[in-house]
Write an enzyme that holds these catalytic residues in place. Structure first.
Site, PDB file in Angstrom:
ATOM      1  NE  ARG A 559      -3.794  -0.008   0.399  1.00  0.00           N
ATOM      2  CZ  ARG A 559      -4.924  -0.065   0.101  1.00  0.00           C
ATOM      3  NH1 ARG A 559      -5.646  -0.924  -0.547  1.00  0.00           N
ATOM      4  NH2 ARG A 559      -5.752   1.108  -0.116  1.00  0.00           N
ATOM      5  CB  VAL A 560       1.231   3.896  -2.128  1.00  0.00           C
ATOM      6  CG1 VAL A 560       2.337   3.081  -2.789  1.00  0.00           C
ATOM      7  CG2 VAL A 560       0.005   4.087  -2.850  1.00  0.00           C
ATOM      8  CG  ASP A 561      -3.613   3.500   0.981  1.00  0.00           C
ATOM      9  OD1 ASP A 561      -2.980   2.586   1.584  1.00  0.00           O
ATOM     10  OD2 ASP A 561      -4.933   3.438   0.581  1.00  0.00           O
ATOM     11  CG  ASP A 562      -1.882   7.463   5.813  1.00  0.00           C
ATOM     12  OD1 ASP A 562      -0.610   7.114   5.653  1.00  0.00           O
ATOM     13  OD2 ASP A 562      -2.331   8.457   5.639  1.00  0.00           O
ATOM     14  CB  VAL A 563      -4.462   1.063   3.864  1.00  0.00           C
ATOM     15  CG1 VAL A 563      -4.936  -0.691   3.993  1.00  0.00           C
ATOM     16  CG2 VAL A 563      -5.774   1.804   3.884  1.00  0.00           C
TER      17      VAL A 563
END
Ligand code: PRX
Length: 691
Positions: A559-563
């Site tokens: 993941r590149v997001d806050d997941v």
């Protein structure tokens, strides 16, 4: 070595035209398998496969892209439709300027997914075929099974009961059950009457359950009294009771709880009961008729909601509809696992996650497959349990998660090799990137270097496989999910949203729609558009990073997001943070993912306590407990790092990049800290490592 690759043999049934990248790989001179790390399916495997060469894949893939309407119509025609879909087959409005998104497949078509999974297979003569095998937590426990005909009766009885208590088309039903046969039965019963199911993983806490109840306002909650998992007994009914008190307090009362008495775990006499609200499944459901007419629904009527984590604290209700999801899950199952009617299929995922929706319940049953449902924990009573089950039921297709592969790998080969496993012919992996060494162990030790691995990349939102090997078609590379499924156009974009070609790394997006795509977030279509279609205008943004190598293989990088992805469970860092700050002693929290040998990622939390509270082991424990209570045990932080202040930029943004580096102890790679409001915060944090 690996892959006993009869390359030259394989060239025989490849076409001569090396038009595509894919053909170039297989036909190319650089075919030194060891060198390129290519692992070939055996000649025999390919010969019997639905798709047996890259060329055959290529032809189907090209058609699926050039003529999606024709490609998917041909496949959809194999299902039963009360009324055929509109001539345009699909419409996708992904409007770059206004930002609005509307996706429809098979609109105007009238069908029922339960009918297609059960009645249709029975009418085709498979009524006596086993639909479900059920293996309980204890190895010696009585196993159960249901044929397609028996399963239909059970589904109809529950469907009739639900109708009787007033559940109708478009109503929501929450299902909070462990892996009992009643779980897929309940899903199908809802689908049969056009009700929308929302399964909540039975590892979620009361708080999470009530949050979902408040969001979707179910007419009924279906659960059971308790379940045994490994050496533990989990009292689910008590969790439901607590959740329902909280939902009443939030103004969403639930009038009816249908509770299955899971006798092997707990007797009804010891179950707390609320008369008037709680009803024993066994007391009512078996009294209803075993036939139930289906409610015919439009292809675009909702089938289910499934809550998943995003980058904010509030879970998102991913909405899937009937027609496209049916066609897509069935087709992906068939090709990615090269499904044959003689297969016995076992997916170790829980129906509480999307994998259990698409590849325990719908995909396999739509294909008329025999599915094994396992109640217990895979390492109980010992790490050989999976292989014991494989031998007992002669499992041919095993679909599981890298975290389990790594855990079993650590326990040693003897637990595997003491079982025969000769029934296995395909292995599957899902949930997170599978590292090459785990891939090799899975391939060489579990599969005796015989069974291709389908490393399927997809998401709750995508409904079904997106990038996946087609096992008979092409050589694999350990750790790569390989190539897109039919109809899927993955693109890799840079920060600015420009597509990048060839060998590259970037953000993974998908161009256009596909039948299994989610259509909305429940009650918040705007969030759907903003979260997924705004970041890179015109594309669906997956939230994943991805590399494409010189041969066109895809390598998912996480993941590149806050997941974060813990043991294949998707967790928003914001959710964990908000659980931590709900603790009265916690002033602030920042959570990042950190590499974990078995779980893939672990949860690493920086915590600032309110003034005057001493940093102690006791507080640490109660913070972890707060997360267990707010979300569930699976989200408990692996590490709490005391932080007198959390490093922020001058504008007050938490510097997660630096927090990740400290968490992974890459202290000489902290990079530029000059943009911090106070660079000495970092030194302070480093000094507190291991405190
Ligand atoms: O990061 C990717 C990872 O799991 C995420 C989706 O999580 P969820 O919606 O819970 O669905 C999990 C089961 C489909 C993705 O964004 N992921 C899933 N499968 C893979 C994967 N990462 C790498 N390789 C995979 N095969």
């Amino acid at each position: 070595g690996m892959g006993s690759a009869p390359h030259h043999d394989r060239l025989g049934h490849m076409g001569p035209r090396g038009i595509s990248r894919l053909n170039a790989i297989v036909l190319g001179e650089a075919l030194a398998a060891e060198e390129n790390d290519l692992v070939f399916p055996s000649h025999d495997f390919s010969r019997h496969a639905h798709i047996s060469s890259p060329e055959q894949y290529q032809n189907m893939y090209e058609r699926s892209i050039e003529d999606p309407a024709g490609f998917w119509s041909d496949i959809a025609s194999q299902f039963y439709w009360k009324k055929r879909w509109n001539p345009e087959v699909y419409s996708e409005n992904i409007d770059v300027r206004s930002g609005t998104v509307k996706i429809e497949w098979f609109k105007g078509g009238v069908t029922n997914i339960c009918y297609n999974a059960l009645d249709r297979n029975i009418e085709a003569g498979n009524g006596d075929k086993v639909a479900l095998y059920w293996e309980g937590n204890e190895p010696g426990q009585d196993a159960q099974q249901l044929t397609y005909a028996q399963m239909l009766e059970k589904v109809c009885q529950l469907a009739n009961y639900l109708k009787h208590v007033g559940v109708g088309k478009g109503d929501t039903v929450i299902i909070y059950l462990p892996m009992l046969m009643e779980l897929p039965i309940a899903m199908l019963a809802c689908a049969r009457i056009g009700a929308i199911h929302s399964v909540v993983f039975a590892g979620f806490s009361a708080k999470s359950l009530s949050q979902r109840i408040v969001d979707c306002k179910p007419k009924v909650v279906i659960s059971c009294n308790a379940v045994c998992r490994g050496a533990n007994v989990i009292h689910l009914k008590e969790i439901v009771d607590t959740a329902l008190v909280e939902s009443v307090n939030s103004g969403v009362p639930v009038d009816l709880c249908l509770i299955f008495e899971n006798k092997s775990a707990m007797k009804r006499e010891s179950t707390k009961w609320q008369i008037g609200r709680d009803v024993w499944w066994e007391d009512v459901v078996p009294q209803f008729p075993t036939k139930c007419l289906v409610e015919w629904v439009d292809a675009e009527d909702p089938l289910f909601l499934l809550y998943t984590s995003g980058s904010t604290g509030k879970p998102k209700g991913v909405l899937h509809t009937n027609g496209g999801y049916m066609v897509y899950t069935a087709t992906t199952f068939k090709y990615a696992f090269d499904y044959k009617p003689s297969d016995v299929y076992w997916c170790t995922a829980d129906c509480g996650w999307i994998t259990g929706h698409s590849y325990v319940t719908y995909g396999p049953l739509l294909n008329g497959a025999t599915v094994l449902v396992f109640e217990g924990a895979p390492s109980y009573p010992d790490p050989g349990r999976c292989w014991d089950i494989v031998d007992k039921y002669k499992v041919t297709i095993l679909y599981t998660a890298p975290t389990l592969v790594r855990a079993l790998m650590r326990d040693g080969d003897e637990y595997v090799t003491r079982y025969s496993r000769k029934s296995l012919r395909i292995l599957g992996s899902v949930g997170e990137p599978i590292n090459p060494s785990a891939w090799r162990w899975f391939y060489n030790v579990v599969g005796d270097s015989r069974c291709p691995i389908s490393d399927t990349w997809w998401q709750t939102e995508t409904g079904g496989f997106m990038i996946t090997p087609i096992p008979g078609a092409w050589p694999q590379k350990p750790g790569s999910a390989t190539f897109p499924f039919f109809g899927i156009q993955p693109v890799i974009v840079d920060e600015k949203g420009n597509e990048i070609e060839g060998e590259c790394t970037g953000y993974l997006c998908i161009k256009k729609s596909w039948p299994g795509a989610f259509r909305s977030l429940y009650g918040d279509h705007e969030r759907y558009e903003t979260t997924y279609f705004k970041p890179f205008a015109g594309y669906y943004f997956t939230g994943d990073g991805c590399s494409r190598d010189k041969d066109g293989y895809h390598w998912l990088t996480g993941r590149v997001d806050d997941v974060i992805n813990v043991s294949g469970h998707r967790i928003g860092t914001a959710e964990v943070e908000s659980a931590l700050v709900s603790h009265p002693h916690c002033a602030e929290a920042a959570v990042v993912g950190v590499d974990h040998e078995v779980k893939g990622q672990g949860i690493y939390a920086y915590v600032t306590l309110v003034d005057g509270i001493p940093y102690s082991e006791e507080v640490r424990k109660s913070l972890i407990l707060a997360v267990r209570n707010q979300i569930g045990a699976f989200a408990a932080p692996d590490k709490i790092h005391w932080a007198p202040t959390i490093p922020k930029t001058r504008s007050g943004k938490i510097m997660r990049r630096i927090l990740r580096k400290i968490a992974s102890r890459q202290l000489d790679e902290l990079g530029d800290t000059s943009t911090l409001a106070d660079p000495s915060d970092v030194d302070q944090l480093i000094a507190l490592i291991d405190r």
